[in-house]
Design a protein around this motif. Structure first.
Motif, PDB file in Angstrom:
ATOM      1  N   CYS A 182      12.460 -41.263 -27.038  1.00  0.00           N
ATOM      2  CA  CYS A 182      13.082 -41.533 -27.254  1.00  0.00           C
ATOM      3  C   CYS A 182      14.307 -40.451 -26.963  1.00  0.00           C
ATOM      4  O   CYS A 182      14.693 -39.674 -25.898  1.00  0.00           O
ATOM      5  CB  CYS A 182      14.065 -42.378 -28.574  1.00  0.00           C
ATOM      6  SG  CYS A 182      15.790 -42.173 -28.717  1.00  0.00           S
ATOM      7  N   ARG A 183      13.752 -39.043 -27.295  1.00  0.00           N
ATOM      8  CA  ARG A 183      14.123 -37.676 -27.259  1.00  0.00           C
ATOM      9  C   ARG A 183      13.897 -37.098 -25.534  1.00  0.00           C
ATOM     10  O   ARG A 183      14.704 -36.953 -24.993  1.00  0.00           O
ATOM     11  CB  ARG A 183      13.719 -36.571 -27.466  1.00  0.00           C
ATOM     12  CG  ARG A 183      14.390 -35.001 -27.392  1.00  0.00           C
ATOM     13  CD  ARG A 183      13.427 -34.166 -28.225  1.00  0.00           C
ATOM     14  NE  ARG A 183      13.829 -32.904 -28.873  1.00  0.00           N
ATOM     15  CZ  ARG A 183      14.051 -31.783 -27.724  1.00  0.00           C
ATOM     16  NH1 ARG A 183      13.271 -31.660 -26.675  1.00  0.00           N
ATOM     17  NH2 ARG A 183      14.535 -30.768 -27.769  1.00  0.00           N
ATOM     18  N   GLY A 190      20.222 -36.920 -19.790  1.00  0.00           N
ATOM     19  CA  GLY A 190      21.255 -36.328 -20.171  1.00  0.00           C
ATOM     20  C   GLY A 190      21.193 -34.831 -19.369  1.00  0.00           C
ATOM     21  O   GLY A 190      22.254 -33.907 -19.420  1.00  0.00           O
ATOM     22  N   GLY A 191      20.107 -34.152 -19.186  1.00  0.00           N
ATOM     23  CA  GLY A 191      20.179 -32.532 -18.789  1.00  0.00           C
ATOM     24  C   GLY A 191      19.505 -31.522 -19.749  1.00  0.00           C
ATOM     25  O   GLY A 191      19.951 -31.590 -21.112  1.00  0.00           O
ATOM     26  N   ALA A 192      18.320 -31.555 -19.454  1.00  0.00           N
ATOM     27  CA  ALA A 192      17.549 -30.426 -20.570  1.00  0.00           C
ATOM     28  C   ALA A 192      18.745 -29.217 -20.701  1.00  0.00           C
ATOM     29  O   ALA A 192      18.109 -29.016 -21.795  1.00  0.00           O
ATOM     30  CB  ALA A 192      16.447 -29.893 -19.209  1.00  0.00           C
ATOM     31  N   ARG A 195      19.032 -30.033 -24.870  1.00  0.00           N
ATOM     32  CA  ARG A 195      17.642 -30.059 -25.205  1.00  0.00           C
ATOM     33  C   ARG A 195      17.557 -29.384 -26.608  1.00  0.00           C
ATOM     34  O   ARG A 195      17.411 -30.098 -28.085  1.00  0.00           O
ATOM     35  CB  ARG A 195      16.239 -29.227 -24.435  1.00  0.00           C
ATOM     36  CG  ARG A 195      16.551 -27.909 -23.987  1.00  0.00           C
ATOM     37  CD  ARG A 195      15.268 -26.951 -23.738  1.00  0.00           C
ATOM     38  NE  ARG A 195      15.584 -25.735 -23.540  1.00  0.00           N
ATOM     39  CZ  ARG A 195      15.996 -25.586 -22.480  1.00  0.00           C
ATOM     40  NH1 ARG A 195      16.463 -26.076 -21.338  1.00  0.00           N
ATOM     41  NH2 ARG A 195      15.989 -24.540 -22.980  1.00  0.00           N
ATOM     42  N   ASP A 196      18.076 -27.471 -27.015  1.00  0.00           N
ATOM     43  CA  ASP A 196      18.490 -27.934 -28.435  1.00  0.00           C
ATOM     44  C   ASP A 196      19.466 -28.776 -29.747  1.00  0.00           C
ATOM     45  O   ASP A 196      19.078 -28.314 -30.899  1.00  0.00           O
ATOM     46  CB  ASP A 196      19.147 -26.149 -28.638  1.00  0.00           C
ATOM     47  CG  ASP A 196      18.748 -24.923 -27.392  1.00  0.00           C
ATOM     48  OD1 ASP A 196      17.214 -25.759 -27.258  1.00  0.00           O
ATOM     49  OD2 ASP A 196      18.405 -24.455 -26.837  1.00  0.00           O
ATOM     50  N   LYS A 197      20.426 -29.449 -28.723  1.00  0.00           N
ATOM     51  CA  LYS A 197      21.040 -30.613 -29.901  1.00  0.00           C
ATOM     52  C   LYS A 197      20.394 -30.960 -30.209  1.00  0.00           C
ATOM     53  O   LYS A 197      20.859 -32.655 -30.635  1.00  0.00           O
ATOM     54  CB  LYS A 197      22.597 -30.246 -29.187  1.00  0.00           C
ATOM     55  CG  LYS A 197      23.039 -31.072 -27.988  1.00  0.00           C
ATOM     56  CD  LYS A 197      24.103 -31.588 -27.928  1.00  0.00           C
ATOM     57  CE  LYS A 197      25.594 -30.080 -27.698  1.00  0.00           C
ATOM     58  NZ  LYS A 197      26.160 -30.616 -27.010  1.00  0.00           N
ATOM     59  N   PRO A 405      21.091 -24.908 -32.732  1.00  0.00           N
ATOM     60  CA  PRO A 405      20.205 -25.767 -32.311  1.00  0.00           C
ATOM     61  C   PRO A 405      20.295 -26.877 -32.969  1.00  0.00           C
ATOM     62  O   PRO A 405      20.235 -26.142 -34.509  1.00  0.00           O
ATOM     63  CB  PRO A 405      18.904 -25.322 -31.219  1.00  0.00           C
ATOM     64  CG  PRO A 405      19.509 -23.315 -31.791  1.00  0.00           C
ATOM     65  CD  PRO A 405      20.842 -23.590 -33.098  1.00  0.00           C
ATOM     66  N   ALA A 406      20.086 -27.845 -32.983  1.00  0.00           N
ATOM     67  CA  ALA A 406      19.828 -28.958 -33.908  1.00  0.00           C
ATOM     68  C   ALA A 406      18.082 -29.228 -34.913  1.00  0.00           C
ATOM     69  O   ALA A 406      18.334 -29.189 -35.933  1.00  0.00           O
ATOM     70  CB  ALA A 406      19.451 -30.403 -33.013  1.00  0.00           C
ATOM     71  N   ASP A 407      17.480 -28.205 -33.793  1.00  0.00           N
ATOM     72  CA  ASP A 407      16.039 -28.748 -34.585  1.00  0.00           C
ATOM     73  C   ASP A 407      16.085 -27.501 -36.020  1.00  0.00           C
ATOM     74  O   ASP A 407      15.348 -26.974 -37.149  1.00  0.00           O
ATOM     75  CB  ASP A 407      15.373 -27.919 -33.614  1.00  0.00           C
ATOM     76  CG  ASP A 407      14.425 -29.205 -33.357  1.00  0.00           C
ATOM     77  OD1 ASP A 407      14.894 -30.122 -33.210  1.00  0.00           O
ATOM     78  OD2 ASP A 407      13.848 -28.890 -31.976  1.00  0.00           O
ATOM     79  N   ALA A 408      17.160 -25.768 -35.520  1.00  0.00           N
ATOM     80  CA  ALA A 408      17.721 -24.757 -36.646  1.00  0.00           C
ATOM     81  C   ALA A 408      18.465 -25.773 -37.437  1.00  0.00           C
ATOM     82  O   ALA A 408      18.580 -25.026 -39.312  1.00  0.00           O
ATOM     83  CB  ALA A 408      18.391 -24.221 -36.092  1.00  0.00           C
ATOM     84  N   ALA A 409      19.327 -26.873 -37.728  1.00  0.00           N
ATOM     85  CA  ALA A 409      20.802 -27.035 -38.690  1.00  0.00           C
ATOM     86  C   ALA A 409      20.477 -27.122 -40.075  1.00  0.00           C
ATOM     87  O   ALA A 409      20.560 -26.637 -40.732  1.00  0.00           O
ATOM     88  CB  ALA A 409      21.144 -27.977 -37.613  1.00  0.00           C
TER      89      ALA A 409
END
Length: 424
Positions: A182-183, A190-192, A195-197, A405-409
């Protein structure tokens, strides 16, 4: 933290996983208001869904006067914000879907915005990137709170351009993908640059609700299929597979739990292949009844052509039952030969062979598959882990300062919680 969940249609028999997600967040101290554009027009069979429906605030469904009042108030007190929403609605309409559809979304967004302000909502989270995400985006552009959405696929990826997915990605505080597949689709569509979000947060189960019943006995040869009866899930192939299995394995039954637009096609296939004694349609059942049916079966089968990542596969594996399914979307991230059989979609021969393997397997083999499947769900699909990840993403979204970034949230939110605890 006060947030809102916004859905297109909720609750439905197929949205149990969303209810569980909301309940887990609430158990972790997050205040969640439920909004949906419209109610499901069919009867709900699960008591917890029925109870949850009473907590939902519907934007449509007999609310014409409320919509009109909200529009008049917005035009009087916030005309510039309304013009911003109108401009964005026109832009989304040009991408696809038409002016009427997006005018309706704008009206819903105006009404939602008033409700969010009254309730003091800090963030809106939508499931799926279609209607609800469009309403959340419009409300945000008119001065509403930040928003996010969970993408599942597959249908929303087929209409991504017409639904303005790139615009929704650009404005979202974060986006949840339910699988690596899915990612990848979100990045492709949606465009790379986003990617951070985009964070992968896999749907979860409360494993305490899924207590294994022990391995099936050698004589137990029921195989269940659970899900809406629709072309995407491929249940119309099962009568042909049952006919091919007749006489090559000990007596068995295929039990289809669910209902939908493919029911007549499946009934015709049952009659055509002469397998009414082998294949039965049980209709919708409550969650406890579904769990009991899976626990009492030898395996679960889901011969889908198109999916995101079906929750019922998680449920069967958590109950230590092997699954027979297809190499679609995120399914191979969960299922392999260690916990079931996975075959190409639409291949009746491969589907028949996989079912034969399961129906002939000895109890020890089935038990080993079951243990592997439950361990995999516990490792990657624990509802507590999903709630912790979402809580971290939400906390970072509503915190003052620049977006992270979403991974850091989640890490940022945990650090903030630790700092608060240290000061206490």
């Amino acid at each position: 933290m006060r947030i809102a969940y916004l859905l297109n249609t909720y609750p439905m028999t197929s949205t149990t996983f969303i209810r569980r997600e909301i309940e887990a967040l609430e158990a972790d101290g997050v205040a969640v208001r439920r909004f949906a554009i419209r109610p499901w027009p069919h009867a709900l069979v699960d008591p917890r869904d029925v109870a949850d429906q009473a907590r939902v605030h519907y934007l449509l469904s007999g609310n014409a006067a409320g919509l009109a009042r909200a529009l008049a108030r917005q035009a009087l007190l916030g005309p510039l914000a309304l013009l911003r929403g109108l401009w964005l609605a026109a832009r989304l309409a040009r991408a696809g879907g038409g002016l009427v559809r997006h005018a309706a979304y704008l009206l819903e967004a105006v009404y939602l915005l008033a409700q969010l302000r009254t309730a003091g909502i800090e963030h809106v989270h939508a499931h799926f990137s279609s209607n609800a995400a469009a309403v959340a985006l419009l409300a945000r552009r008119m001065g509403g709170p930040s928003y996010s959405f969970t993408a599942h696929g597959p249908d929303e990826f087929l209409t991504a351009a017409a639904d303005g997915l790139s615009l929704k990605l650009a404005d979202a505080a974060f986006v949840v993908a339910i699988s690596d597949f899915c990612r990848g689709e979100l990045l492709r569509l949606g465009g790379a640059e986003h990617r951070d979000k985009i964070a992968v947060a896999r749907c979860g189960l409360d494993l305490a609700e899924f207590v294994p019943a022990g391995p099936p006995a050698a004589a137990d040869r029921d195989v269940v299929c659970v899900g809406r009866l629709c072309p995407q899930k491929g249940q119309a192939l099962l009568p042909a597979a049952a006919a091919a299995l007749r006489g090559t394995v000990p007596p068995f039954r295929l039990i289809l739990i669910g209902d939908g637009e493919s029911r007549a096609e499946i009934e015709a296939a049952i009659a055509r292949h002469g397998v009414a004694d082998l294949v039965s349609l049980a209709g919708w059942r409550s969650n406890p009844e579904v769990r009991a049916a899976i626990a009492g079966a030898r395996a679960l089968v889901l011969p889908s052509f198109a999916e995101g990542l079906p929750i019922v596969l998680l449920e069967a594996l958590a109950l230590e039952r092997p699954v027979v399914t297809t190499t679609v979307a995120g399914i191979p991230e969960l299922v392999d030969a260690g916990c079931g059989r996975i075959v190409p979609p639409g291949d009746v021969g491969a589907l028949t062979g996989a079912l034969r393997d399961i129906l002939l397997a000895d109890p020890e083999t089935l038990a080993a598959m079951g243990r592997t499947g439950r361990a995999r769900v516990a490792r990657h699909h624990d509802l507590r882990d999903l709630s912790a990840t979402l809580r971290g993403l939400l906390a970072a979204a509503v915190a003052p300062g620049p977006r992270v970034p979403a991974d850091a949230a989640p890490a940022k939110a945990r650090a903030a919680e630790a700092a608060v605890a240290a000061d206490a």
